[in-house]
Design a protein around this motif. Structure first.
Motif, mmCIF file in Angstrom:
data_model
loop_
_atom_site.group_PDB
_atom_site.id
_atom_site.type_symbol
_atom_site.label_atom_id
_atom_site.label_comp_id
_atom_site.label_asym_id
_atom_site.label_seq_id
_atom_site.Cartn_x
_atom_site.Cartn_y
_atom_site.Cartn_z
ATOM 1 N N ALA A 73 13.493 -0.910 -2.254
ATOM 2 C CA ALA A 73 14.277 -1.588 -1.214
ATOM 3 C C ALA A 73 14.103 -0.910 0.141
ATOM 4 O O ALA A 73 13.989 -1.579 1.175
ATOM 5 C CB ALA A 73 15.751 -1.609 -1.606
ATOM 6 N N LEU A 74 14.062 0.412 0.165
ATOM 7 C CA LEU A 74 13.892 1.139 1.418
ATOM 8 C C LEU A 74 12.533 0.865 2.050
ATOM 9 O O LEU A 74 12.424 0.700 3.269
ATOM 10 C CB LEU A 74 14.068 2.637 1.177
ATOM 11 N N THR A 75 11.499 0.807 1.221
ATOM 12 C CA THR A 75 10.155 0.541 1.737
ATOM 13 C C THR A 75 10.065 -0.859 2.313
ATOM 14 O O THR A 75 9.480 -1.072 3.389
ATOM 15 C CB THR A 75 9.110 0.728 0.627
ATOM 16 N N ALA A 116 0.836 -1.204 0.000
ATOM 17 C CA ALA A 116 0.000 0.000 0.000
ATOM 18 C C ALA A 116 0.872 1.256 0.000
ATOM 19 O O ALA A 116 0.563 2.242 -0.691
ATOM 20 C CB ALA A 116 -0.926 -0.007 1.215
ATOM 21 N N ALA A 117 1.966 1.237 0.760
ATOM 22 C CA ALA A 117 2.887 2.382 0.772
ATOM 23 C C ALA A 117 3.529 2.581 -0.599
ATOM 24 O O ALA A 117 3.669 3.721 -1.070
ATOM 25 C CB ALA A 117 3.955 2.170 1.839
ATOM 26 N N ALA A 155 10.161 -4.635 7.017
ATOM 27 C CA ALA A 155 10.872 -5.698 7.728
ATOM 28 C C ALA A 155 11.246 -5.269 9.142
ATOM 29 O O ALA A 155 11.182 -6.063 10.084
ATOM 30 C CB ALA A 155 12.111 -6.104 6.947
ATOM 31 N N LEU A 156 11.636 -4.006 9.292
ATOM 32 C CA LEU A 156 11.945 -3.485 10.629
ATOM 33 C C LEU A 156 10.711 -3.524 11.531
ATOM 34 O O LEU A 156 10.822 -3.786 12.738
ATOM 35 C CB LEU A 156 12.475 -2.055 10.523
ATOM 36 N N GLY A 157 9.551 -3.261 10.945
ATOM 37 C CA GLY A 157 8.318 -3.338 11.720
ATOM 38 C C GLY A 157 8.060 -4.753 12.222
ATOM 39 O O GLY A 157 7.692 -4.959 13.383
ATOM 40 N N VAL A 158 8.243 -5.755 11.338
ATOM 41 C CA VAL A 158 8.057 -7.148 11.746
ATOM 42 C C VAL A 158 9.073 -7.528 12.821
ATOM 43 O O VAL A 158 8.740 -8.208 13.809
ATOM 44 C CB VAL A 158 8.181 -8.088 10.524
ATOM 45 N N PHE A 159 10.315 -7.078 12.656
ATOM 46 C CA PHE A 159 11.354 -7.366 13.645
ATOM 47 C C PHE A 159 11.015 -6.745 14.998
ATOM 48 O O PHE A 159 11.218 -7.364 16.048
ATOM 49 C CB PHE A 159 12.695 -6.840 13.144
#
Length: 368
Positions: A208-210, A185-186, A215-219
């Motif tokens: 790649a940044l998105t 969506a982003a 991935a940081l959110g899942v981590f």
């Protein structure tokens, strides 16, 4: 090693107490002055230390989805019957069987490995069914819209499955699917607001940044579950295990992409990357292994093995080594890395954790 340590190591070796409880018990007794004097080191003490490390390595990350061969036997039956039914009746026959088996094997008998197999079967069913529906609009929809519609089919079934059966993998799958929907969506919002096409290689860096942010959110969610159960005795630890398993490769390849996309799309497998980029990839993999040691999650080690081998491949290729040489050298480097980290996991982790402030390590899984 004190007599007390040796006694606790023996208890852990016999399975009387778990290895991660040994250090907690030692600290508890030490606070109350119950400490035996040290004895001269000998071969038996060294064997006790090794046994304690081996037991700790087994117990430190042990998801509760394999409890015995009975679970394996039942899981084989589940997989075989679902494959047969899918071939005979397709998704319309398979879904009711998945739910019936879940009622018997998960809700009533609480079998762990079959619950994982049935969750994976549900994900497969949702994926195939959703693909059939959205494929009718493949030509009319933009790629990101197509992917967003496909991913939107997963959260509700997985949420209902978790609500009914409390399978950690289903909860982790729900969170990962929501994260993927958020990423897509982003990306779609960025395309519309900036008027760009992210499929164009000129905008891969933004892609790649998105992905890296998602991935940081899942981590972050995985770590939230980890710190809420530092002793790893509840299903929250299992949920964290699956979330780390998804987050680790996403984080790794998001960072790797930032390194290699700057070289006009070169990758370590096409032989065009530079020595500097290969070295950067190795540093990223080393960082991930360090993170894995700190949080006691091996997913951060295994996720980087392919990139480690590729980086070694690239470095040898750039130096003009022959194909036979750098193929086997790459395999050897990866294999030695796995063995060293695997064998000395607990010792390496104690060293790393001892260098960190107590405020950081207090809520992490205990280093024995």
């Amino acid at each position: 090693m004190t007599e007390l340590n040796r006694a606790l190591a023996g208890a852990a070796e016999k399975g009387i107490i778990s290895a991660h409880q040994v250090s907690d018990l030692e600290a508890y007794l030490a606070d109350r002055g119950i400490i035996f004097g040290p004895t001269a080191p000998d071969a038996a003490a060294e064997r006790d230390d090794a046994a304690l490390d081996a037991r700790a390595a087994e117990d430190s990350e042990q998801p509760r989805f394999i409890r015995g061969f009975h679970d394996i036997l039942i899981t084989i039956g589940v997989v075989v019957v679902l494959i047969g039914l899918w071939g005979l009746g397709g998704p319309f026959l398979t879904l009711p069987v998945i739910l019936v088996l879940a009622e018997i094997l998960v809700r009533r008998q609480r079998l762990a490995l079959p619950s994982v197999a049935l969750t994976v079967a549900l994900v497969h069913w949702v994926g195939i069914t959703a693909l059939w529906f959205v494929s009718e609009h493949e030509d009319a929809w933009r790629p990101l819209v197509f992917v967003l519609a496909f991913l939107s089919a997963f959260p509700i079934p997985l949420g209902l499955f978790y609500w009914r059966y409390r399978v950690p993998l289903a909860l982790a799958g729900l969170m990962v699917s929501v994260a993927l929907i958020g990423v897509v969506a982003a990306l779609l919002a960025l395309e519309k607001s900036l008027g760009i096409d992210l499929a164009n290689e000129n905008h891969f860096m933004l892609l790649a940044l998105t992905v890296l942010v998602g991935a940081l959110g899942v981590f972050a969610v995985a770590m939230r579950y980890d710190v809420s159960d530092p002793q790893r005795v509840t299903t929250r630890s299992d949920t964290a295990f699956w979330l780390h398993l998804a987050a680790a490769p996403a984080l790794l390849y998001g960072l790797i992409a930032l390194v290699f996309l700057s070289n006009d799309g070169a990758t370590w497998w096409d032989g065009q990357a530079s020595l500097g980029q290969a070295a950067a990839a190795i540093l990223i993999v080393a960082l991930f292994m360090l993170v894995g040691l700190v949080i006691d999650r091996r997913a951060f080690v295994t996720s980087g093995l392919l990139s480690l081998g590729g980086a070694v491949w690239t470095m040898l290729n750039q130096t003009g080594a022959s194909l036979d040489n750098y193929v086997f050298v790459a395999f050897a480097v990866v294999g030695v890395t796995v063995l060293v980290i695997g064998i000395f996991w607990q010792k390496l982790r104690r060293i790393v954790v001892s260098l960190l402030p107590e405020t950081m390590t207090a809520r992490l899984h205990t280093a024995p």
